[in-house]
Design a protein around this motif. Structure first.
Motif, PDB file in Angstrom:
ATOM      1  N   SER A  14      13.135   2.089  -9.273  1.00  0.00           N
ATOM      2  CA  SER A  14      14.272   1.449  -9.951  1.00  0.00           C
ATOM      3  C   SER A  14      14.199  -0.062  -9.782  1.00  0.00           C
ATOM      4  O   SER A  14      14.491  -0.819 -10.706  1.00  0.00           O
ATOM      5  CB  SER A  14      15.591   1.969  -9.364  1.00  0.00           C
ATOM      6  OG  SER A  14      15.696   3.368  -9.502  1.00  0.00           O
ATOM      7  N   TRP A  15      13.816  -0.491  -8.593  1.00  0.00           N
ATOM      8  CA  TRP A  15      13.586  -1.904  -8.306  1.00  0.00           C
ATOM      9  C   TRP A  15      12.795  -2.007  -7.008  1.00  0.00           C
ATOM     10  O   TRP A  15      12.683  -1.050  -6.246  1.00  0.00           O
ATOM     11  CB  TRP A  15      14.889  -2.694  -8.221  1.00  0.00           C
ATOM     12  CG  TRP A  15      15.923  -2.128  -7.302  1.00  0.00           C
ATOM     13  CD1 TRP A  15      16.894  -1.226  -7.623  1.00  0.00           C
ATOM     14  CD2 TRP A  15      16.095  -2.416  -5.902  1.00  0.00           C
ATOM     15  NE1 TRP A  15      17.662  -0.934  -6.521  1.00  0.00           N
ATOM     16  CE2 TRP A  15      17.195  -1.654  -5.444  1.00  0.00           C
ATOM     17  CE3 TRP A  15      15.434  -3.253  -5.010  1.00  0.00           C
ATOM     18  CZ2 TRP A  15      17.648  -1.699  -4.130  1.00  0.00           C
ATOM     19  CZ3 TRP A  15      15.885  -3.292  -3.692  1.00  0.00           C
ATOM     20  CH2 TRP A  15      16.975  -2.519  -3.273  1.00  0.00           C
ATOM     21  N   SER A  16      12.212  -3.187  -6.782  1.00  0.00           N
ATOM     22  CA  SER A  16      11.365  -3.376  -5.602  1.00  0.00           C
ATOM     23  C   SER A  16      11.280  -4.869  -5.280  1.00  0.00           C
ATOM     24  O   SER A  16      11.689  -5.714  -6.076  1.00  0.00           O
ATOM     25  CB  SER A  16       9.963  -2.815  -5.851  1.00  0.00           C
ATOM     26  OG  SER A  16       9.324  -3.527  -6.900  1.00  0.00           O
ATOM     27  N   PHE A  17      10.742  -5.168  -4.111  1.00  0.00           N
ATOM     28  CA  PHE A  17      10.458  -6.557  -3.762  1.00  0.00           C
ATOM     29  C   PHE A  17       9.327  -6.592  -2.743  1.00  0.00           C
ATOM     30  O   PHE A  17       9.099  -5.615  -2.008  1.00  0.00           O
ATOM     31  CB  PHE A  17      11.710  -7.263  -3.210  1.00  0.00           C
ATOM     32  CG  PHE A  17      12.187  -6.746  -1.885  1.00  0.00           C
ATOM     33  CD1 PHE A  17      11.746  -7.297  -0.679  1.00  0.00           C
ATOM     34  CD2 PHE A  17      13.105  -5.704  -1.831  1.00  0.00           C
ATOM     35  CE1 PHE A  17      12.199  -6.824   0.539  1.00  0.00           C
ATOM     36  CE2 PHE A  17      13.572  -5.222  -0.610  1.00  0.00           C
ATOM     37  CZ  PHE A  17      13.116  -5.787   0.580  1.00  0.00           C
ATOM     38  N   THR A  18       8.604  -7.687  -2.722  1.00  0.00           N
ATOM     39  CA  THR A  18       7.533  -7.878  -1.749  1.00  0.00           C
ATOM     40  C   THR A  18       7.980  -8.891  -0.701  1.00  0.00           C
ATOM     41  O   THR A  18       8.895  -9.686  -0.942  1.00  0.00           O
ATOM     42  CB  THR A  18       6.238  -8.365  -2.416  1.00  0.00           C
ATOM     43  OG1 THR A  18       6.493  -9.595  -3.100  1.00  0.00           O
ATOM     44  CG2 THR A  18       5.706  -7.330  -3.404  1.00  0.00           C
ATOM     45  N   PHE A  19       7.319  -8.873   0.448  1.00  0.00           N
ATOM     46  CA  PHE A  19       7.671  -9.807   1.518  1.00  0.00           C
ATOM     47  C   PHE A  19       6.445 -10.132   2.351  1.00  0.00           C
ATOM     48  O   PHE A  19       5.482  -9.357   2.388  1.00  0.00           O
ATOM     49  CB  PHE A  19       8.800  -9.241   2.389  1.00  0.00           C
ATOM     50  CG  PHE A  19       8.528  -7.869   2.950  1.00  0.00           C
ATOM     51  CD1 PHE A  19       7.930  -7.703   4.198  1.00  0.00           C
ATOM     52  CD2 PHE A  19       8.890  -6.734   2.234  1.00  0.00           C
ATOM     53  CE1 PHE A  19       7.695  -6.442   4.728  1.00  0.00           C
ATOM     54  CE2 PHE A  19       8.657  -5.456   2.759  1.00  0.00           C
ATOM     55  CZ  PHE A  19       8.056  -5.318   4.005  1.00  0.00           C
ATOM     56  N   GLU A  20       6.486 -11.287   2.974  1.00  0.00           N
ATOM     57  CA  GLU A  20       5.364 -11.759   3.770  1.00  0.00           C
ATOM     58  C   GLU A  20       5.254 -10.985   5.084  1.00  0.00           C
ATOM     59  O   GLU A  20       6.256 -10.532   5.643  1.00  0.00           O
ATOM     60  CB  GLU A  20       5.521 -13.250   4.085  1.00  0.00           C
ATOM     61  CG  GLU A  20       5.503 -14.154   2.865  1.00  0.00           C
ATOM     62  CD  GLU A  20       4.147 -14.170   2.178  1.00  0.00           C
ATOM     63  OE1 GLU A  20       3.129 -14.078   2.897  1.00  0.00           O
ATOM     64  OE2 GLU A  20       4.122 -14.278   0.938  1.00  0.00           O
ATOM     65  N   LEU A  21       4.018 -10.837   5.564  1.00  0.00           N
ATOM     66  CA  LEU A  21       3.746 -10.193   6.843  1.00  0.00           C
ATOM     67  C   LEU A  21       3.275 -11.242   7.841  1.00  0.00           C
ATOM     68  O   LEU A  21       2.577 -12.193   7.481  1.00  0.00           O
ATOM     69  CB  LEU A  21       2.687  -9.106   6.691  1.00  0.00           C
ATOM     70  CG  LEU A  21       3.028  -7.956   5.725  1.00  0.00           C
ATOM     71  CD1 LEU A  21       1.825  -7.025   5.581  1.00  0.00           C
ATOM     72  CD2 LEU A  21       4.250  -7.185   6.185  1.00  0.00           C
ATOM     73  N   SER A  22       3.640 -11.051   9.098  1.00  0.00           N
ATOM     74  CA  SER A  22       3.228 -12.013  10.119  1.00  0.00           C
ATOM     75  C   SER A  22       1.873 -11.666  10.715  1.00  0.00           C
ATOM     76  O   SER A  22       1.148 -12.535  11.195  1.00  0.00           O
ATOM     77  CB  SER A  22       4.274 -12.077  11.239  1.00  0.00           C
ATOM     78  OG  SER A  22       4.423 -10.807  11.859  1.00  0.00           O
ATOM     79  N   ALA A  23       1.519 -10.388  10.692  1.00  0.00           N
ATOM     80  CA  ALA A  23       0.236  -9.963  11.271  1.00  0.00           C
ATOM     81  C   ALA A  23      -0.908 -10.425  10.386  1.00  0.00           C
ATOM     82  O   ALA A  23      -0.910 -10.179   9.179  1.00  0.00           O
ATOM     83  CB  ALA A  23       0.191  -8.449  11.430  1.00  0.00           C
ATOM     84  N   GLU A  24      -1.870 -11.106  10.966  1.00  0.00           N
ATOM     85  CA  GLU A  24      -3.033 -11.576  10.223  1.00  0.00           C
ATOM     86  C   GLU A  24      -4.191 -10.603  10.391  1.00  0.00           C
ATOM     87  O   GLU A  24      -4.533 -10.222  11.500  1.00  0.00           O
ATOM     88  CB  GLU A  24      -3.447 -12.969  10.702  1.00  0.00           C
ATOM     89  CG  GLU A  24      -2.416 -14.051  10.415  1.00  0.00           C
ATOM     90  CD  GLU A  24      -2.909 -15.426  10.808  1.00  0.00           C
ATOM     91  OE1 GLU A  24      -4.080 -15.527  11.245  1.00  0.00           O
ATOM     92  OE2 GLU A  24      -2.121 -16.382  10.688  1.00  0.00           O
ATOM     93  N   GLU A  25      -4.769 -10.202   9.297  1.00  0.00           N
ATOM     94  CA  GLU A  25      -5.893  -9.280   9.321  1.00  0.00           C
ATOM     95  C   GLU A  25      -7.058  -9.892   8.564  1.00  0.00           C
ATOM     96  O   GLU A  25      -6.880 -10.478   7.496  1.00  0.00           O
ATOM     97  CB  GLU A  25      -5.519  -7.931   8.711  1.00  0.00           C
ATOM     98  CG  GLU A  25      -4.383  -7.232   9.459  1.00  0.00           C
ATOM     99  CD  GLU A  25      -4.090  -5.865   8.875  1.00  0.00           C
ATOM    100  OE1 GLU A  25      -4.997  -5.292   8.243  1.00  0.00           O
ATOM    101  OE2 GLU A  25      -2.961  -5.371   9.063  1.00  0.00           O
ATOM    102  N   VAL A  26      -8.246  -9.754   9.106  1.00  0.00           N
ATOM    103  CA  VAL A  26      -9.441 -10.311   8.466  1.00  0.00           C
ATOM    104  C   VAL A  26      -9.857  -9.386   7.326  1.00  0.00           C
ATOM    105  O   VAL A  26     -10.131  -8.202   7.530  1.00  0.00           O
ATOM    106  CB  VAL A  26     -10.588 -10.459   9.479  1.00  0.00           C
ATOM    107  CG1 VAL A  26     -11.829 -10.999   8.783  1.00  0.00           C
ATOM    108  CG2 VAL A  26     -10.160 -11.360  10.632  1.00  0.00           C
ATOM    109  N   ALA A  27      -9.867  -9.929   6.122  1.00  0.00           N
ATOM    110  CA  ALA A  27     -10.233  -9.139   4.954  1.00  0.00           C
ATOM    111  C   ALA A  27     -11.747  -9.126   4.777  1.00  0.00           C
ATOM    112  O   ALA A  27     -12.433 -10.090   5.121  1.00  0.00           O
ATOM    113  CB  ALA A  27      -9.576  -9.715   3.706  1.00  0.00           C
ATOM    114  N   PRO A  28     -12.303  -8.048   4.231  1.00  0.00           N
ATOM    115  CA  PRO A  28     -13.739  -8.023   3.946  1.00  0.00           C
ATOM    116  C   PRO A  28     -14.079  -9.061   2.889  1.00  0.00           C
ATOM    117  O   PRO A  28     -13.189  -9.519   2.146  1.00  0.00           O
ATOM    118  CB  PRO A  28     -13.968  -6.593   3.428  1.00  0.00           C
ATOM    119  CG  PRO A  28     -12.629  -6.128   2.968  1.00  0.00           C
ATOM    120  CD  PRO A  28     -11.625  -6.797   3.856  1.00  0.00           C
ATOM    121  N   PRO A  29     -15.345  -9.480   2.803  1.00  0.00           N
ATOM    122  CA  PRO A  29     -15.731 -10.558   1.866  1.00  0.00           C
ATOM    123  C   PRO A  29     -15.293 -10.320   0.436  1.00  0.00           C
ATOM    124  O   PRO A  29     -14.861 -11.261  -0.241  1.00  0.00           O
ATOM    125  CB  PRO A  29     -17.262 -10.583   1.990  1.00  0.00           C
ATOM    126  CG  PRO A  29     -17.535 -10.039   3.355  1.00  0.00           C
ATOM    127  CD  PRO A  29     -16.491  -9.009   3.603  1.00  0.00           C
TER     128      PRO A  29
END
Length: 367
Positions: A319-334
């Motif tokens: 029906s509705w949604s929202f995104t939000f920032e995360l504090s945990a930093e994760e190393v993304a693959p290349p």
């Protein structure tokens, strides 16, 4: 027998009387799955009062020797375990070794169980990052999940050391079993006085930055709390999607049965959800749309990557949604360097769940 896209379902009948056990077993090139406790058969299958059983014929599940605890929120399977084999020939004059790579396949049996106290540490491990790095009463949240045995399922490996038979020959899901997944739905109104639910709502409201959305969020989580279910499905990376479909089907079956079978009207009403609230994580492209248009072809250019594929269906039907920032930093693959992981909160009307299950089934059939 009904077969689609390599998936075969059989209707099995048993003359026993115990209705607390559901088995899912697979033979060659298959993944067996079982669950203890289901009171009623699904309409699409015919089973005895003893069990709801189905045979799910799937490609043999491949896993590596690494622990499944290495990655808890992604649907991508672990890399295959590879070994080199020497096929040297006695007739080869230059005495050069010929090596080939052979995939090591491992058949894994999964069993479905009602949550219980022995599952505390396994469920807590699965939920360590459920609310990012937020400090909250996670232990209390796990205890809520384990206490609600009417609705909820945990998935374990059938061959774990703690898996023993009881006096009737049924698996008891010993506490040494490796836990792979947990799914449940908790009523916000029923548990509103629990510290963990108060802190969860506080976290979500704090993460919502758009005021109009926050008003709707307060309405769902507070004013309409008794009609709202917190839908939560956490699992490790090497859970196949055919298993995930069965998890959701079982959950919504249990919710339906609970509205009729719970001993009091208050409990029955607590499962009459009008909407569900979900918290999950996705990968969001950091580049703007115009920037993505000029990216190299080798780069990923999707605006969003869903770590759990069913979340895409939920998102489309929300029906509705929202995104939000995360504090945990994760190393993304290349290959994902242009993406960042963000939180996603969604509200889904209960009336669209049958359509969700149909879409999830179609998705699984085409994987």
């Amino acid at each position: 027998m009904k077969s689609k896209k390599g998936v075969t379902f059989l209707n099995l009948n048993d003359d026993h009387d115990d209705d607390k056990h559901k088995q899912m077993a697979a033979q060659s090139r298959a993944i067996p799955m079982k669950k203890t406790k289901k009171k009623r058969p699904k309409p699409m299958l015919t089973f005895s009062s003893f069990a709801r059983c189905s045979l799910l014929s799937l490609p043999k599940f491949t896993t590596s020797s690494s622990s499944p605890h290495s990655n808890a929120n992604s649907h991508n399977t672990n890399p295959n375990s590879i070994k080199e084999i020497d096929f040297s020939s006695d007739d080869d004059d230059d005495d050069e070794d010929q090596q080939v790579l052979e995939e090591e396949m491992v058949q894994v049996d999964f069993e479905f169980f009602d949550p219980k106290s022995e599952d505390f540490h396994g469920v807590k491990l699965l939920l360590q990052k459920y609310l990012d790095n937020y400090q909250w009463d996670l232990s209390g949240f796990v205890e809520l999940i384990l206490a609600q045995t009417t609705v909820g399922t945990v998935v374990k490996s059938a061959d774990s050391e703690g898996d023993t038979d009881d006096s009737d020959g049924n698996r008891d899901g010993g506490d040494e079993q490796e836990l792979f997944a947990v799914i449940t739905a908790l009523n916000f109104g029923r548990y509103q006085d629990n510290q963990c639910i108060k802190e969860l709502k506080q976290y979500v409201l704090g993460m919502c930055k758009e005021e109009k959305t926050k008003v709707k969020l307060r309405q769902v989580l507070e004013e309409e709390a008794k009609d709202t279910g917190l839908l939560m499905c956490q699992r490790f990376a090497n859970c196949p999607y055919q298993l995930v479909l069965k998890l959701y089907e079982a959950l919504f079956d249990e919710i339906s049965w609970a509205t009729e079978d719970e001993p009091t009207a208050v409990l029955r009403d607590s499962f009459r959800f009008k909407h569900y609230f979900l918290i999950t994580k996705i990968l969001e492209n950091k580049a703007q749309p115009q920037q993505r248009a000029v990216k190299r072809k080798a780069d990923w250019d999707e605006p969003v990557i869903y770590l759990k594929q069913e979340d895409e269906i939920f998102h489309e039907m929300s029906s509705w949604s929202f995104t939000f920032e995360l504090s945990a930093e994760e190393v993304a693959p290349p290959e994902l360097k242009s993406y960042k992981k963000v939180g996603l909160a969604m509200v889904i009307k209960a009336e669209v769940i049958p359509k969700f299950l149909e879409k999830l089934k179609t998705l699984v059939e085409h994987l």
